[in-house]
Design a protein around this motif. Structure first.
Motif, short mmCIF file in Angstrom:
data_model
loop_
_atom_site.label_atom_id
_atom_site.label_comp_id
_atom_site.label_asym_id
_atom_site.label_seq_id
_atom_site.Cartn_x
_atom_site.Cartn_y
_atom_site.Cartn_z
N LEU A 1 -3.62 6.15 0.96
CA LEU A 1 -3.22 4.89 1.60
C LEU A 1 -4.40 3.95 1.66
CD1 LEU A 1 -0.94 5.98 4.55
CD2 LEU A 1 -0.36 4.37 2.77
N LYS A 2 -5.55 4.50 2.04
CA LYS A 2 -6.75 3.68 2.14
C LYS A 2 -7.12 3.12 0.77
CE LYS A 2 -9.07 5.65 5.58
NZ LYS A 2 -9.83 6.84 5.92
N GLY B 1 7.60 1.72 1.02
CA GLY B 1 6.94 0.59 0.37
C GLY B 1 7.95 -0.47 -0.03
N SER C 1 -5.21 2.71 -1.78
CA SER C 1 -4.23 1.74 -2.26
C SER C 1 -4.47 0.39 -1.60
CB SER C 1 -2.82 2.22 -1.93
OG SER C 1 -2.59 3.47 -2.46
N ILE D 1 -2.63 11.99 1.54
CA ILE D 1 -1.95 10.72 1.84
C ILE D 1 -2.86 9.71 2.55
CG2 ILE D 1 -0.12 9.70 3.22
CD1 ILE D 1 1.06 10.72 0.78
N ALA E 1 0.83 -1.20 0.00
CA ALA E 1 0.00 0.00 0.00
C ALA E 1 0.86 1.25 0.00
CB ALA E 1 -0.93 -0.01 1.21
N GLU E 2 1.96 1.20 0.78
CA GLU E 2 2.83 2.38 0.84
C GLU E 2 3.46 2.65 -0.51
OE1 GLU E 2 2.98 0.06 3.12
OE2 GLU E 2 2.98 0.96 5.13
N THR F 1 0.94 4.08 -2.83
CA THR F 1 0.68 5.47 -2.44
C THR F 1 1.82 6.37 -2.91
OG1 THR F 1 -0.42 4.66 -0.50
CG2 THR F 1 0.18 6.97 -0.50
N TYR G 1 7.34 7.54 0.78
CA TYR G 1 6.46 6.37 0.69
C TYR G 1 6.98 5.35 -0.30
CZ TYR G 1 3.04 7.87 3.96
OH TYR G 1 2.44 8.19 5.13
#
Lengths: 249, 494, 505
Positions: free
Chosen positions: B487-488, B409, B490, B483, B331-332, B335, B405
């Motif tokens: 993030l959510k 990630g 992603s 962000i 996810a990171e 993002t 990020y």
């Protein structure tokens, strides 16, 4: 070296694609995913849902009308690209060029073309209007009109044909396909549906099928006119470019 | 069921409609075209901003065109990430269009100006449609509009180099479009559907692994060419440097990002997680290519003498960043990739417009000619500096947040090598950006080189430049706005 | 840290006050040159004054905090004035204020750029001091790094450009390493980047290898600024190239930003227990010892005064590192207090070097014969500080040495004392000749039997502009005063002991 590499690359790609084709579901098999998922509904219910007898037209203009809107934009975009590279004639400047037919033609040819073109255009109108019933439609009809003008221009030269279809006429009509699509789409919104819903606001239930059919025909006409004008404008731009070169040479 | 559901379709169709109306306006009043072209884009931008906050978190807006539910009709599918990218597209195209008027008057001959605005609007609308669509064939259609208009815009100045660069672009771009079409065809043949969400569920139960793998590879190559992923980037330095500067800004700042985003959609929305094992090998290959891109682009940028070519190579490098974020499969990382699309879009567009300012006012293209540019063009130079800081990834610009990020990630994915590659990429960026800043601010140029013309460029060209560079600063400081939801979103995609 | 954290805008205001200078430069016309310059100094002064007003609260155990921005919940940009941060901020604001006043007279071209960047750097480095977490620290640290570049190349000579280039190379590389360290810290620290009084990382969440990696990347990242050998390469070039007030700040404050980072890492991120557990402190100690000795030896060989001072700085900053690496109460106390002590001493020395350069044009020590007669006040102050550097009582240098020695005994590693003694000797070896040459040699002295010598006349009070001399005198006085009354409230001991007593009860 470069050639060998590219040959190798292309060969590899070809083998890959052949391999895939071999492992794809067989053509024509009624059990393939294609034949069992979306298609049946189109075949069975297109007529009642889209009110067009030609299923293809129903799919192109109604179920997937948005794609078609994109496609007509691509056609328009081709014209814009040509004009970006070759440049468009200034207003009225086209008369300034030497009127010289690219092909020296005899009287017989001239007369024949003069005689034929109206019939070709008539045929194209038929093609466009019948698109919703039988094979045909805006794209094909537009191409036929364009073809007729190509013949005309080849024989009579740019001056004659640009006098008949001047920029004044072409400029607003080039995008007619997209414009009509947009208007019909927005009309759907007014009618309470989504964009591109073929509907007339608050029409009586019984009138609705006829209206949808007429709207479909309207879109066909828009596509036909737009396509024709795009073809003609591209043709003019290209011929003009050649004459410009011929003038300076 | 508020009216806002209809906003995305108008965001897409208004620029297209504007484009088809332009030739007639150009016939009637050519002088009005640059101003009229602003209207549809401004409307799109407005609609986009009105849409913010309407889509519930972790959900998406699904709009069925013609009222036909997918898979029978076409679906427009806008989730948070998509909306975010659409807003970026709107904002940058609008700013670059404001910038265009003066620049185009100088660079493009009168007979072609209307065509410029037509193509510009087509390209903007196509990018929006491309981002929003939920149907892979529709994706291809918009890609065609996008590609066709960008080929022509590269060539619009009409000189020999421009045509050659555009031709090179076509030579690579046309096969790539065909590859995408083939991939769409293959997918359709084994699933019988074109809708992305429907595909995702049908791919999982489809048995035709070979076809799926090959179609994914074709997607990667097809979009890879358009997004200029490393070995397929050959067209980019020429096209991006020779095109008029506002177009370079769009090509570099948006087009490649949008194509990368298409690949994100294909990877995460169509092939989905269940199929990641299937495409895992390809994704690894993309990762390697992206890492190579970061280093290659950076090194090539350092060796360049021409400012715009340098910026173009920097784009090659940054596309590598984005793909490294995507291939981290966290996810990171995703993002970071998305945020990098934003800040790279802003910063790169700003850099190209600044380069355009130098060309416009002085005709300077070479980096060496920028020595002491600060004295005459302070505003341009400061904007350039701010944007390059974002390109390097120095805080507090948005580049820093996205780099954060991206690296996070990759650390989470345990990809150490890529982490190091990303870090060295930013060192390379520092080398090529700081060199120019050094030339601009700390070197005294020749007196006559900078003192003869009027002061800085007109406000119509400065405002977009500054809006973009302040944008990088804004999104660096106020990253909180985006962000968490990214993030959510992603996590939702994964 | 006691949980008496109050919201307050003062930290933000303190950070923003130096920007007055920027506004002044933009707002006032070019003609009002003096007014503009004094407004710059005023900004710095106001910032120091406001900071000072926080002292009672800090001594009361309060912390002041304000959130600036955030990325996600746990990743935020927050300013918090805790005791350690306040301590660092106080000395840096003080030194910065003096250097700004000094610069008004010293800087003779491109005022705008110099003062603008002076102000920006002060703002950024105050941000470093107030950072509530590593994320914020890094942001301000990077901005400060790039903001100080124009200060270094201000003279725009070839040497300055080369030094600036070298500085950037080191800074970019260090920034990248540091960036990695912080991301890794964020990852293995479960998203916790804040400063805890006993450290926040633990072996529960992360492996030994991971923590060791984080520590060493931190050490390398901050080590470039703190000039730990072999990462010191930029220091000896940058200091002589920069204008003297800038070199005073480089040495007195910017080097310390690296050291302060290491202090934060040791105390608040890892915590002493974890450092002991990992055993990484040994490496730190060895590096610090090597730096202390080798830098002093290098300093001996330099003829350029500022270059010699630069090498001296490299050695002295490692005192701080050594003090931390002892992991003992007195060692830590001495190390952290040395932050201030060295800033006072080295700041004064560099400012003196600046006066010498401006008034006599002499850069090299061998040319400085008789300077003590031309510039008596300057050279007396220089001598005071030089003696303090050697560790002569009563001075701040002595306190540092004493505490470090005591720390070495607490850590039962007397070998450190030997290092300290060697360092003191070497310090004497490179400082005493300067004093000797300045006061007891004069031009023409070398020629034997010449009879008549150019012994200059001793003139007091007229040697230089007051704006140059006053900061020097203040600093030299403080070197002695703080050395004698070290436990006066507000002086380093009162603040540092609060921090250290918590960590080493």
């Amino acid at each position: 070296m470069k050639r060998v590499l590219s040959l190798f690359f292309i060969a590899a790609l070809g083998v890959l694609l052949l391999y895939v084709v071999a492992s794809m579901p067989p053509m024509g098999d009624p059990q393939t995913p294609t034949a069992t998922h979306v298609i049946p509904r189109y075949l069975e219910r297109a007529e009642e849902e889209t009110h067009t007898e030609n299923v293809i037209t129903g799919v192109i203009l109604n179920y997937r009308g948005y794609d078609t809107m994109g496609e007509v934009t691509v056609i328009f975009c081709a014209l814009a690209a040509v004009l970006a590279v070759l440049g468009r004639e200034r207003r009225g400047r086209i008369r300034g060029f030497v009127d010289r037919s690219p092909v020296p033609s005899s009287t017989i040819v001239r007369t024949m073309v003069r005689f034929m073109v109206p019939f070709i255009i008539l045929f194209s109108v038929y093609t466009i209007l019948h698109g919703e019933i039988s094979p045909g439609g805006g794209f094909q009809g537009g191409a036929i009109i364009g073809g007729s003008m190509i013949i005309f221009t080849t024989v009579f030269g740019l001056y004659e044909s640009s006098r008949r279809i001047p920029q004044k006429v072409r400029a607003p009509l080039e995008g007619s396909a997209v414009i009509v699509f947009f208007l019909v789409g927005a009309l759907g919104l007014v009618g309470g549906g989504n964009f591109l819903t073929y509907a007339w606001p608050h029409a009586a239930r019984g009138l609705q099928p006829a209206l949808v059919t007429w709207l479909t025909v309207l879109v066909e006409v828009g596509i036909g006119l737009g396509g024709a004008m795009v073809l003609i404008s591209i043709l003019f731009a290209m011929i003009r470019e050649e004459e410009e070169i011929a003038l300076t040479a | 069921m508020g009216a806002w559901r209809h906003f995305p379709i108008f965001m897409i169709t208004l620029p297209l409609l504007g484009a088809v109306l332009m030739p007639f306006l150009g016939y009637l009043r050519e002088r009005w075209v640059p101003y009229a072209a602003l209207l549809p884009l401004a409307a799109s931008t407005l609609l986009g901003f009105l849409l913010v906050g309407r889509i519930p978190a972790g959900d998406h807006l699904s709009y069925h065109l013609g009222g036909w539910e997918p898979p029978f009709g076409i679906e427009i599918r806008v989730d948070h990430v998509g909306l975010f990218l659409m807003l970026v597209v709107c904002a940058i195209t609008l700013l670059a269009l404001v910038y265009s008027r003066r620049y185009i008057e100088k660079e493009v001959s009168p007979g072609r100006r209307t065509a410029y605005y037509v193509l510009y609007l087509l390209m903007s609308g196509a990018m929006l449609g491309f981002t929003a669509t939920g149907d892979i064939f529709n994706l291809f259609v918009f890609m065609e509009i996008l590609a066709l208009s960008s080929y022509a815009l590269v060539a619009i100045t009409g000189n020999r180099n421009a045509v050659r660069a555009a031709f090179k672009y076509v030579l690579m771009g046309a096969p790539s479009s065909i590859m995408v079409l083939l991939a769409v065809g293959f997918l359709y043949s084994v699933t019988g559907t074109l809708n992305m969400a429907d595909l995702a569920s049908r791919i999982a139960e489809s048995g035709y692994t070979e076809v799926l793998v090959v179609s994914y590879i074709l997607f990667v190559i097809g979009f890879g060419v358009k997004a200029a992923l490393f070995p397929l980037h050959m067209w980019l330095p020429d096209a991006h440097s020779i095109a008029p500067s506002p177009i370079s800004a769009l090509l570099s700042g948006l087009l490649v990002e949008v194509c990368a985003f298409a690949l994100v959609r294909i990877t995460f929305s169509v092939f989905t997680r269940s199929a990641t094992d299937l495409v895992g090998g390809t994704a690894d290959a993309v990762g390697v290519a992206a890492a190579a891109a970061v280093l290659y682009g950076g090194i090539m940028a350092i060796t360049q003498k021409d400012l715009k070519v340098m910026i173009a190579y920097s784009t090659v490098s940054h596309i590598g960043y984005i793909f490294l974020g995507i291939t981290a499969f966290t996810a990171e990382g995703l993002t970071g990739a998305m945020y990098h699309m934003l800040d790279h879009g802003l910063a790169k567009a700003c850099l190209f417009l600044c380069a355009g300012n130098f060309i416009y006012l002085k005709g300077y293209r070479r980096i060496e000619e920028l020595r002491g540019a600060w004295r005459q063009m302070p505003w341009t130079c400061f904007a350039f500096a701010l944007a390059s800081i974002s390109v390097i990834g120095i805080p507090p610009t948005a580049g820093f947040i996205s780099k954060w990020y991206l690296i996070l990630g990759n650390i989470r994915a345990g990809k150490w090598l890529y982490t190091i590659v990303l870090l060295s990429g930013s060192i390379l960026a520092a080398v090529y950006c700081l060199r120019i800043i050094y030339y601009m601010f700390f070197q005294a140029g020749k007196e006559e080189a900078w003192e003869d013309a009027s002061r800085d460029v007109p406000p119509g060209m400065l405002v977009p430049v500054w809006a973009l560079s302040l944008g990088t600063l804004f999104f660096g400081v106020f990253s909180y706005l985006l962000i968490p939801s990214l993030l959510k979103a992603s996590a939702y995609l994964l | 840290m006691p949980d008496k954290s109050t919201f307050s805008v003062i930290p933000l205001i303190v950070i923003l006050l130096p920007w007055i200078s920027l506004l002044a430069i933009l707002a006032f016309p070019k003609k009002a040159e003096r007014l503009r310059l004094w407004l710059c100094a005023l900004g710095s002064l106001a910032s120091f004054g406001l900071l000072f007003s926080l002292l009672p609260g800090i001594l009361d155990g309060k912390t002041y905090t304000i959130k600036l921005a955030s990325v996600v919940e746990s990743l935020e940009m927050r300013l918090t004035v805790d005791t350690l941060g306040f301590y660092f901020a106080l000395i840096l604001a003080f030194l910065w204020m003096l250097a700004t006043i000094y610069s008004i007279s010293y800087i003779d071209h491109k005022h705008n750029r110099f003062f603008a960047f002076m102000a920006m750097c002060e703002s950024f480095i105050l941000g470093c001091a107030f950072s509530a977490n590593m994320f914020t620290y890094f942001i301000f640290y990077e901005m400060m790094t790039f903001g100080s570049y124009p200060l270094i190349i201000h003279e725009e000579t070839t040497i300055a450009r080369r030094a600036g280039y070298k500085y950037l190379v080191y800074a970019v590389a260090a920034g990248t390493v540091l960036f990695f360290a912080i991301v890794a810290h964020y990852f293995w620290g479960n998203g916790e980047l804040g400063f805890g009084s006993y450290g926040v990382l633990s072996l529960e969440f992360a492996s030994r290898a991971a923590l060791t990696t984080i520590f060493f990347t931190y050490l390398a990242g901050f080590g470039v600024k703190a000039a730990i050998m072999p990462l010191h390469g930029w220091v000896p070039d940058a200091h002589p190239a920069a204008p003297s007030p800038a070199s005073a700040l480089l040495s007195g404050v910017i080097l310390k930003a690296g050291a302060f980072g290491i202090i934060r890492v040791c105390f608040n991120v890892f915590g002493t227990d974890l450092l002991r557990e990992l055993g990484v402190y040994v490496v730190m100690a060895v590096l610090a010892c090597i730096t202390i000795v080798v830098a002093s030896v290098f300093a001996l060989t330099q003829d350029n005064l500022k270059r010699r001072l630069a090498y001296s700085s490299i050695g002295q900053v490692s005192y701080i590192i050594l003090g931390l690496a002892m992991l003992a109460h007195d060692g830590a106390l001495g190390g952290v207090m040395h932050l201030t002590h060295h800033a006072l001493m080295k700041g004064c020395l560099f400012l003196c070097a600046g006066v010498i350069l401006v008034k006599t044009g002499k850069k090299n020590i061998s040319e400085m014969a008789g300077v003590g007669y031309q510039l008596p006040i300057t050279m007396i102050c220089f001598s005071v500080c030089a003696l303090a550097m050697m560790g002569t009582p009563p001075s701040v240098g002595f306190i540092t040495k004493w505490l470090l020695g005591s720390g070495a005994l607490q850590a039962s590693l007397p070998v450190y004392i030997i290092i300290l003694l060697v360092s003191a000797l070497l310090n004497a070896a490179y400082f005493l000749p300067i004093i000797y040459i300045a006061f007891f040699r004069w031009e023409g002295d070398e020629v034997e039997g010449h009879g008549e010598t150019h012994r200059p006349k001793l003139v007091f009070g007229k040697e230089a502009d007051h704006k140059l001399v006053v900061p020097i005198v203040i600093l030299a006085l403080l070197v002695v005063v703080v050395g004698i009354w070290s436990n006066v409230t507000g002086f380093p001991y009162s603040l540092v002991s609060r921090v250290v007593n918590v960590i080493f009860p």
